[in-house]
Write a protein that holds these residues in place. Structure first.
Motif, PDB file in Angstrom:
ATOM      1  N   GLY A  38       2.892   0.832  -3.595  1.00 61.05           N
ATOM      2  CA  GLY A  38       2.071   0.699  -4.808  1.00 61.05           C
ATOM      3  C   GLY A  38       0.664   1.253  -4.678  1.00 61.05           C
ATOM      4  N   GLY A  39       0.338   1.821  -3.524  1.00 51.85           N
ATOM      5  CA  GLY A  39      -0.954   2.474  -3.373  1.00 51.85           C
ATOM      6  C   GLY A  39      -2.104   1.593  -2.927  1.00 51.85           C
ATOM      7  N   ARG A  53       7.170   6.947   5.939  1.00 46.75           N
ATOM      8  CA  ARG A  53       6.741   5.783   5.164  1.00 46.75           C
ATOM      9  C   ARG A  53       7.702   4.611   5.357  1.00 46.75           C
ATOM     10  NH1 ARG A  53       1.482   6.109   3.292  1.00 46.75           N
ATOM     11  NH2 ARG A  53       1.354   6.862   5.402  1.00 46.75           N
ATOM     12  N   TYR A  70      -5.816  14.706  -2.087  1.00 43.34           N
ATOM     13  CA  TYR A  70      -4.965  15.654  -1.351  1.00 43.34           C
ATOM     14  C   TYR A  70      -4.012  16.390  -2.290  1.00 43.34           C
ATOM     15  CZ  TYR A  70      -0.759  12.735  -1.591  1.00 43.34           C
ATOM     16  OH  TYR A  70       0.332  12.045  -2.043  1.00 43.34           O
ATOM     17  N   LEU A 115      -4.331   3.887   5.068  1.00 35.37           N
ATOM     18  CA  LEU A 115      -2.885   4.085   5.007  1.00 35.37           C
ATOM     19  C   LEU A 115      -2.431   4.904   3.805  1.00 35.37           C
ATOM     20  CD1 LEU A 115      -0.110   3.371   6.195  1.00 35.37           C
ATOM     21  CD2 LEU A 115      -0.198   1.241   4.896  1.00 35.37           C
ATOM     22  N   SER A 116      -2.947   4.585   2.651  1.00 38.36           N
ATOM     23  CA  SER A 116      -2.502   5.268   1.435  1.00 38.36           C
ATOM     24  C   SER A 116      -3.477   4.942   0.310  1.00 38.36           C
ATOM     25  CB  SER A 116      -1.088   4.800   1.056  1.00 38.36           C
ATOM     26  OG  SER A 116      -0.599   5.553  -0.038  1.00 38.36           O
ATOM     27  N   PHE A 117      -3.216   5.465  -0.866  1.00 35.39           N
ATOM     28  CA  PHE A 117      -3.973   5.072  -2.057  1.00 35.39           C
ATOM     29  C   PHE A 117      -3.085   5.351  -3.257  1.00 35.39           C
ATOM     30  CE2 PHE A 117      -5.823   9.125  -3.814  1.00 35.39           C
ATOM     31  CZ  PHE A 117      -5.289   9.995  -2.889  1.00 35.39           C
ATOM     32  N   PRO A 118      -3.444   4.828  -4.439  1.00 32.05           N
ATOM     33  CA  PRO A 118      -2.492   4.866  -5.554  1.00 32.05           C
ATOM     34  C   PRO A 118      -1.839   6.226  -5.796  1.00 32.05           C
ATOM     35  CG  PRO A 118      -4.306   3.465  -6.145  1.00 32.05           C
ATOM     36  CD  PRO A 118      -4.649   4.052  -4.800  1.00 32.05           C
ATOM     37  N   TRP A 139      -6.778   2.992   1.395  1.00 30.13           N
ATOM     38  CA  TRP A 139      -6.569   1.538   1.453  1.00 30.13           C
ATOM     39  C   TRP A 139      -5.864   1.131   2.728  1.00 30.13           C
ATOM     40  CZ3 TRP A 139      -8.122  -2.075  -2.226  1.00 30.13           C
ATOM     41  CH2 TRP A 139      -8.807  -1.529  -3.321  1.00 30.13           C
ATOM     42  N   SER A 140      -5.997  -0.138   3.062  1.00 30.25           N
ATOM     43  CA  SER A 140      -5.349  -0.705   4.243  1.00 30.25           C
ATOM     44  C   SER A 140      -5.667   0.112   5.480  1.00 30.25           C
ATOM     45  CB  SER A 140      -3.829  -0.797   4.047  1.00 30.25           C
ATOM     46  OG  SER A 140      -3.530  -1.604   2.947  1.00 30.25           O
ATOM     47  N   GLN A 174      -1.290   8.658  -3.780  1.00 33.84           N
ATOM     48  CA  GLN A 174      -0.327   8.974  -2.717  1.00 33.84           C
ATOM     49  C   GLN A 174       0.973   8.191  -2.920  1.00 33.84           C
ATOM     50  OE1 GLN A 174      -1.911   8.695   1.263  1.00 33.84           O
ATOM     51  NE2 GLN A 174       0.045   9.142   2.218  1.00 33.84           N
ATOM     52  N   ALA A 175       0.859   7.020  -3.543  1.00 31.84           N
ATOM     53  CA  ALA A 175       2.055   6.226  -3.810  1.00 31.84           C
ATOM     54  C   ALA A 175       2.700   6.614  -5.138  1.00 31.84           C
ATOM     55  CB  ALA A 175       1.713   4.745  -3.798  1.00 31.84           C
ATOM     56  N   GLY A 176       2.208   7.679  -5.768  1.00 33.94           N
ATOM     57  CA  GLY A 176       2.898   8.218  -6.931  1.00 33.94           C
ATOM     58  C   GLY A 176       2.458   7.685  -8.272  1.00 33.94           C
ATOM     59  N   HIS A 177       1.436   6.842  -8.294  1.00 35.65           N
ATOM     60  CA  HIS A 177       0.972   6.322  -9.582  1.00 35.65           C
ATOM     61  C   HIS A 177      -0.393   6.897  -9.913  1.00 35.65           C
ATOM     62  CE1 HIS A 177      -0.238   3.488 -12.733  1.00 35.65           C
ATOM     63  NE2 HIS A 177       1.041   3.200 -12.853  1.00 35.65           N
ATOM     64  N   PRO A 178      -0.617   7.250 -11.182  1.00 39.49           N
ATOM     65  CA  PRO A 178      -1.947   7.765 -11.522  1.00 39.49           C
ATOM     66  C   PRO A 178      -3.020   6.712 -11.267  1.00 39.49           C
ATOM     67  CG  PRO A 178      -0.645   7.336 -13.510  1.00 39.49           C
ATOM     68  CD  PRO A 178       0.277   7.222 -12.344  1.00 39.49           C
ATOM     69  N   PRO A 216       5.745  10.316  -2.122  1.00 38.02           N
ATOM     70  CA  PRO A 216       5.301   8.947  -1.849  1.00 38.02           C
ATOM     71  C   PRO A 216       6.163   8.257  -0.787  1.00 38.02           C
ATOM     72  CG  PRO A 216       5.300   9.364  -4.197  1.00 38.02           C
ATOM     73  CD  PRO A 216       5.929  10.561  -3.552  1.00 38.02           C
ATOM     74  N   THR A 268       0.862  -1.192   0.000  1.00 37.60           N
ATOM     75  CA  THR A 268       0.000   0.000   0.000  1.00 37.60           C
ATOM     76  C   THR A 268       0.894   1.237   0.000  1.00 37.60           C
ATOM     77  OG1 THR A 268      -1.469  -1.319   1.378  1.00 37.60           O
ATOM     78  CG2 THR A 268      -2.027   1.006   1.092  1.00 37.60           C
ATOM     79  N   ILE A 269       2.016   1.142   0.722  1.00 38.72           N
ATOM     80  CA  ILE A 269       2.958   2.259   0.742  1.00 38.72           C
ATOM     81  C   ILE A 269       3.627   2.437  -0.625  1.00 38.72           C
ATOM     82  CG2 ILE A 269       5.110   3.126   1.758  1.00 38.72           C
ATOM     83  CD1 ILE A 269       3.264   3.039   4.015  1.00 38.72           C
ATOM     84  N   ASN A 315       0.181  -0.729  -7.864  1.00 36.52           N
ATOM     85  CA  ASN A 315       0.606  -0.160  -9.143  1.00 36.52           C
ATOM     86  C   ASN A 315       2.093  -0.362  -9.388  1.00 36.52           C
ATOM     87  OD1 ASN A 315      -1.915   1.152 -10.090  1.00 36.52           O
ATOM     88  ND2 ASN A 315      -1.727   2.148  -8.115  1.00 36.52           N
ATOM     89  N   PRO A 318       6.664   3.483  -9.329  1.00 37.71           N
ATOM     90  CA  PRO A 318       6.075   4.820  -9.412  1.00 37.71           C
ATOM     91  C   PRO A 318       6.329   5.690  -8.185  1.00 37.71           C
ATOM     92  CG  PRO A 318       4.365   3.159  -9.037  1.00 37.71           C
ATOM     93  CD  PRO A 318       5.649   2.417  -9.223  1.00 37.71           C
TER      94      PRO A 318
END
Lengths: 599, 358, 232
Positions: free
Chosen positions: A225-226, A258, B236, B284-287, B280-281, B289-293, A253, A222-223, A232, A239
């Motif tokens: 790959g989201g 993190r 965000y 915790l994060s979502f795509p 998610w989780s 936020q993790a840098g992917h569109p 990210p 989740t950290i 992802n 990414p």
């Protein structure tokens, strides 16, 4: 057919009672299994059938190769991500893209988290009910369970009698409600269940503990790959950009917070695997160590592609932390090198699969694969086209193709990896194997069994948990040394690509060796072929009549109660089958889906 | 209001004596002592947990995986205390015909009072034999169970829209639940996403149990509580979008600063889901936020809109695949060119005509 | 040849002030919508530094797009009102007399004129039939399409419960499949309008020069003048 001797050394006899299990549950996807039992209830003929086909590679044709990871990732939501990783590797191989060191470390952490999660969930939530009887747990004395717990795993904090009594009360209320939910219609009175009540209670407790804990394991994804499921990925790296303390690092990210989160998860995972999973395997294994059926091909023919490159972009066996190689004919003294690009090594056959080749006597290398669905049922089939009573294994009978390595049916998976590693003298693996054999007081031959497969999976989870920490440290050190690159985007723009290229990507999925072969023409996918672990393990017979790993492992197993073939479930489950993975293939002319005739 | 199992048995003319006998048989069948029989009887006379049949068609099991990851409530508590998950081939102990028998038992006992959860979808080509359960096409199992269900939950994008196996050219004719012939007009709740967010899945169920009604749905059948806003609306990184601060390519300065991913193809502005709010989780994060569109995985047909990394997406149906700007520029160039040529021709014609007149 | 012609041809008052104001505000709105719309699909180079709150580049692009869109919508509504209450020239582009065979034979005549086959077009007080057809399809219907899809997209931002969402987004999205499709078709509609504008401007200039009546000046003064007194 009466009696047939297969080239790979099995004697098939279909004269006895036919037992059908369809659906085989607690697996990913849909599968059917038919066996013949002799008068003493021993399995003398085994037929395993993949019962679904989704046509994913047909769908991939003409797509942007940079998107392929997302499509193939949806091949499987259980081994989620491993197909995506294989795909980006295949595309990077075709385009000659080198990924940054950080990307390699992050990808490895993601891939290892899958190994751990998948193995853990497989054992507790898909496999355990083959060995553990939750109803029997009600008879346990919580104090005895507490003592057992403290004996097998002194460092696990949850071990008081009161804790087990609470769980037991909860299970009792659940069962007394008469609504058994997932436990309904299990074989709870079958004599094949051997655990004493206190062990059953411990295992059921850990079923619930593991259900709570498993959701944490892949939060590293989740950290990075989201999402933990279907995260992802990116052709050329990962990414998630790294920004430790530069401008706007708070919005990056990956920053310190993190990484700390990831470290916490990695550490808790190591603890859970070592305090709960491994002790449970040893405890349960101890009660079942007389039940050594299900070895199948594991003692003779195993194959591993290898995975987890220590340094980025080097896929040679020496750099892979999971071993690569093949063992054939039970000769552990020689590990054969493998070449996934060689058209003569890996080939797929379809004489017993619901596909059509121009010449079905020959196999095809994945780069040249052809797939045309061809659903037809043989002359000895019973039932109708849409109501199958009994399949004819003499003809086509599965949606799975039959891949062979130099003509051999092979077993893949954690046990195969451990056998190859053991044969190569892989230090970590060998130590683990020796420790386990000693703890259970069994000879090396015990490894080649259903339980051996289940144990190898646990050992591998422990190894993977360790290696997660290794790659996290490696990532941090690399950032410390001033390298925070995560992606190589030099060739991200399709206009920079040559017009006609092909690539290979491979990984070790939790279930075994996974390869993707891609051909790219004028920036679009021209052919995409996956040969997945369950294609190897669940393969039907080939042109020579060799049976696959599932079928081989079922042979000569004794079934206590024919109506309740828990032994079949045990052995099939020990492979952790993933049917959605195994049953999709495509060809250059994949769109031409022929009409199907029933003979 | 559900009938209890006891009510059903009484209605069917079964005496209390034979009911109690059934209970002791049930206890014996489970290998329990006779002392369990009255307890089973008591439970059956009181309100049952709502039975759920969770069927799997063509899918990848990511929805189940997501479901068990729920942080609040824990999946354990949903399964043990809230619902009665009587059929789910991914986790159920039973197999083969014993598993299939559960569907019939549930229909018999709880006709019209159980929830049908569908993960994946039914292929209709090849008489449905691209997905076989118990020797028969999955679509038969699905329509049979649907006929007797109280309501249907379509888990994930497969059951809601078709998802990856229904992407062009959909070789198996994979068909989402609401379009399967024979489903009738049962209420269907779509919970799309590939997979849906864990806590969204459990929240839909707990909402129904807590408030004893269906969640209010939008026109497309999705619960408004999670699908009424775009990811973009609560992202965000939205301030960077408004500011015009974009990631131009992966791992560039913008990527390190967490700028907007719009230009590398983010589908957040067109995707209805709760990723930017629920995340998610357990938050915790979502795509993004993790840098992917965002790839738009909860939207109908998101596979067939061209590359995930393109801002403008492909248009099919003209025998070409191109984005709006490609088509538009081509058209504008043709029109502009035609105008220029026509102007030239007109000028020549006019000149010659005037020449003729003189 | 240098003798100045004395113009004795009659002039007709065709375009009232409403129509002229409408025309030029539409032209302005479409110009702004086209430019900002294009930039929404392909934003300019990223603003590289500073806090997000220091900038509002994309925000302004969208803001101008929405302002121009409302101007266009209000203009369109005014235009429909004029079509109902105004003179027959106001109605023309909404109701081309497609049911008349004479209309089609005149379209054919115009086509031949444009194909440079015949030397002279007919005279028209309003639009010539081909122009009428083009206006009707390329302008009227495209604009309606753009207003509906545009409001639908706008309603996604204003959210459920707003009139834009209730009257547009709620049914337009499912109709097209999903929001991304609406975006794509809206974007395609922009190109349709660009093609229209190119054609419209070119033909207006050409007709101004080559036809038998005034074109561009009519949309400024309202008066249609003719270059000859011959009947058709």
């Amino acid at each position: 057919m009466a009696i047939i001797n297969t080239p790979n050394g099995y004697k098939l006899d279909d004269s006895g009672q036919r037992v059908v299990v369809d659906p085989v549950t607690r697996i990913e996807g849909h599968m059917r299994c038919e066996v013949n039992l002799d008068a003493d209830n021993y399995i003398r003929n085994a037929v395993s059938t993949g019962t679904m086909w989704r046509g994913l590679e047909v769908i991939l044709k003409g797509r942007d190769p940079r998107d392929a990871w997302a499509f193939v990732q949806r091949i499987c939501g259980v081994c989620t991500g491993t197909h995506a990783l294989t795909s980006v590797r295949a595309v990077e191989d075709a385009l000659n893209i080198d990924i940054p060191e950080n990307a390699n470390s992050i990808r490895n952490i993601m891939q290892l988290s899958l190994q751990i999660h998948d193995h853990l969930v497989h054992f507790y939530h898909l496999h355990a009910l083959d060995w553990v009887n939750p109803v029997n747990a009600l008879k346990a004395d919580p104090k005895a369970t507490s003592e057992l717990q403290q004996k097998v795993s002194p460092s696990h904090p949850k071990s008081s009698p009161g804790y087990f009594r609470d769980i037991q009360t909860r299970i009792r209320k659940f069962i007394e409600s008469g609504q058994l939910g997932p436990f309904k219609n299990g074989y709870w009175t079958n004599p094949a269940y051997l655990l004493p009540p206190e062990a059953d209670l411990m295992a059921v407790t850990h079923y619930l503990e593991a259900l709570d804990f498993q959701k944490e394991i892949m939060t590293t994804r989740t950290i990075f790959g989201g999402k933990d499921i279907h995260p992802n990925w990116l052709v050329g790296g990962v990414p998630c950009a790294i920004n430790m303390d530069g401008d706007l690092a708070a919005g990056a990210p990956i920053n310190m917070e993190r990484l700390n989160y990831v470290r916490g998860v990695v550490q808790r995972t190591i603890r859970f695997v070592n305090d709960v999973y491994i002790p449970d395997i040893l405890a349960i294994g101890g009660f079942y160590k007389g039940w050594l059926y299900g070895g199948g091909l594991s003692g003779t023919n195993v194959l591993a592609y290898g995975d987890i490159p220590d340094n980025a972009n080097d896929y040679s066996p020496a750099n892979l932390m999971m071993p690569q190689g093949a063992v054939i004919n039970g000769d552990l003294s020689t590990v054969h090198p493998i070449d996934l690009r060689n058209p003569d090594e890996i080939q797929e056959f379809v004489p017993h699969s619901w596909y059509k080749y121009p010449d079905e006597a020959k196999g095809l290398h994945p780069w040249d694969g052809i797939t045309e669905p061809n659903y037809e049922l043989g002359p000895n089939f019973e039932g109708t086209k849409t109501d199958i009573k009994k399949l004819d294994e003499g003809a086509k009978y599965s949606w799975i193709k039959a891949p062979r390595w130099k003509g051999h049916a092979m077993e893949v998976g954690p046990l195969a990896r451990y056998v190859v590693g053991y044969a190569q003298g892989h230090e970590y693996f060998t130590e683990q194997i020796n420790f386990t054999l000693k703890a259970l007081d069994v000879p090396i031959s015990a490894l080649f069994s259903t339980l051996g497969r289940t144990a190898a999976r646990a050992l591998e989870a422990a190894w993977a948990a360790d290696k997660q920490l290794y790659f996290l440290d490696k990532l941090v050190n690399n950032i410390k040394n001033g390298d925070s690159t995560t992606a190589n985007t030099e060739k991200f723009d399709p206009s920079t690509w040559p017009s006609d290229i092909k690539g290979l990507g491979f990984t070790e999925a939790p279930r075994g060796a996974l390869g993707h072969w891609v051909k790219i023409k004028d920036t679009k996918i021209d052919n995409y072929q996956c040969v997945v672990p369950t294609t190897w393990n669940g393969s039907p017979r080939d042109n020579q009549g060799n049976i696959g790993a599932f079928e081989a492992s079922l042979m000569n197993t004794k079934v206590e109660v024919a109506e309740e073939p828990v032994e079949i479930l045990r052995t099939i489950h020990s492979f952790d089958p993933c049917l959605a993975c195994s049953t999709h293939v495509m060809s250059e002319d994949g769109e031409t889906l022929a009409d199907v005739k029933v003979r | 209001m559900h009938e209890t199992f006891y009510d059903v048995m009484r209605r069917q003319g079964i005496t209390r004596r034979s009911f109690l006998k059934y209970c002791s048989l049930a206890a014996a069948a489970l290998g329990l002592g006779p002392e369990f029989a009255p307890k089973i009887a008591h439970a059956m006379e009181t309100k049952p947990r709502i039975p759920v049949l969770w069927l799997h068609g063509l899918e990848c099991t990511c929805c189940s995986e997501s479901f068990i990851r729920s942080a609040h409530p824990l999946a354990k508590d949903v399964i043990l205390s809230m619902i009665s998950l009587d059929y789910d081939d991914t986790i159920m102990a039973a197999a083969g015909h014993q598993a299939e028998a559960i569907i019939e038992e549930t229909i018999e006992k709880y006709d019209g009072n159980f929830i049908l959860a569908v993960e994946g979808n039914a292929p209709l080509n090849e008489d449905g034999m691209y997905c076989i359960i118990g020797g028969k096409p999955f679509v038969e199992q699905l329509t049979h169970a649907a006929k007797h269900a109280k309501a249907i939950i379509s888990w994930g994008s497969c059951a809601s829209w078709g998802c990856v196996q229904a992407a062009r050219p959909n070789p198996t004719r994979a068909t989402p639940t609401h379009k399967v012939p024979g489903i009738g007009n049962k209420p269907i709740i779509k919970v799309p996403g590939c997979p849906p967010i864990s806590e969204v899945m459990t929240a839909v169920i707990t909402y129904m149990l807590t408030f004893e009604k269906m969640p209010s749905l939008d026109r497309q059948g999705r619960p408004k509580m999670f699908y009424s806003q775009r990811i973009h609306d609560k992202c965000y990184r939205r301030p960077h979008f408004d500011a015009g601060q974009f990631v131009e390519k992966f791992d560039d300065e913008g990527a390190k600063k967490g700028y907007c991913l719009y230009k590398v193809g983010c589908k957040g502005p067109t995707t209805y889901n709760a990723c930017s709010t629920v995340r998610w989780s357990g938050g915790l994060s979502f795509p993004i936020q993790a840098g992917h569109p965002c790839i738009g995985c909860s939207e109908d047909g998101f596979w067939d809109k061209g590359s995930f990394y393109d801002r403008l997406t492909d248009i099919h149906g003209f025998g070409v695949e191109a984005d709006a700007d490609e088509i538009g520029t081509t058209a504008a160039v043709i029109v502009g060119g035609a105008a220029a040529i026509h102007a030239g021709a007109s000028a020549v014609k006019r000149a010659t005509q005037q020449g003729d007149q003189e | 040849m240098s003798v100045a012609k004395i113009h004795t041809e009659e002039a007709i008052y065709v375009y009232g002030p409403w129509i002229r104001i409408w025309h030029w505000t539409q032209a302005f709105a479409i110009l702004v919508l086209g430019v900002t719309g294009y930039l929404i699909g392909a934003p300019p180079e990223s603003v590289s530094s500073g806090e997000a709150s220091d900038h509002f580049q994309m925000g302004y692009i969208r803001y101008f797009h929405f302002c121009a869109a409302y101007i266009l919508i209000i203009g369109f509504v005014v235009r429909i009102w004029r079509a109902i209450v105004g003179n027959r020239h106001n109605r023309e582009i909404f109701l081309p007399p497609v049911w008349r065979t004479s209309f089609w034979s005149e379209v054919w005549h115009e086509i031949k004129w444009y194909a440079l086959v015949i030397p002279e077009p007919k005279k028209y007080v309003g639009h010539n039939p081909l122009a009428l057809l083009a206006m009707h399809i390329m302008y009227v219907w495209t604009t309606i399409f753009m207003i509906i899809t545009g409001l639908s997209l706008y309603g996604e931002g204003t959210g459920m419960g707003t009139w834009q969402h209730t009257f547009f987004t709620s049914w337009v999205n499912p109709l097209f499949g999903q929001s991304q499709d609406v975006h794509t078709w809206h974007h395609l509609g922009m190109w349709m309008l660009i093609c229209f504008v190119i054609t419209h401007v070119y033909v207006a200039v050409r007709e101004d020069i080559m036809s038998r009546q005034s074109i561009i000046s009519s949309m400024i003064s309202g008066w249609r003048t003719f270059k000859d007194n011959r009947s058709n």
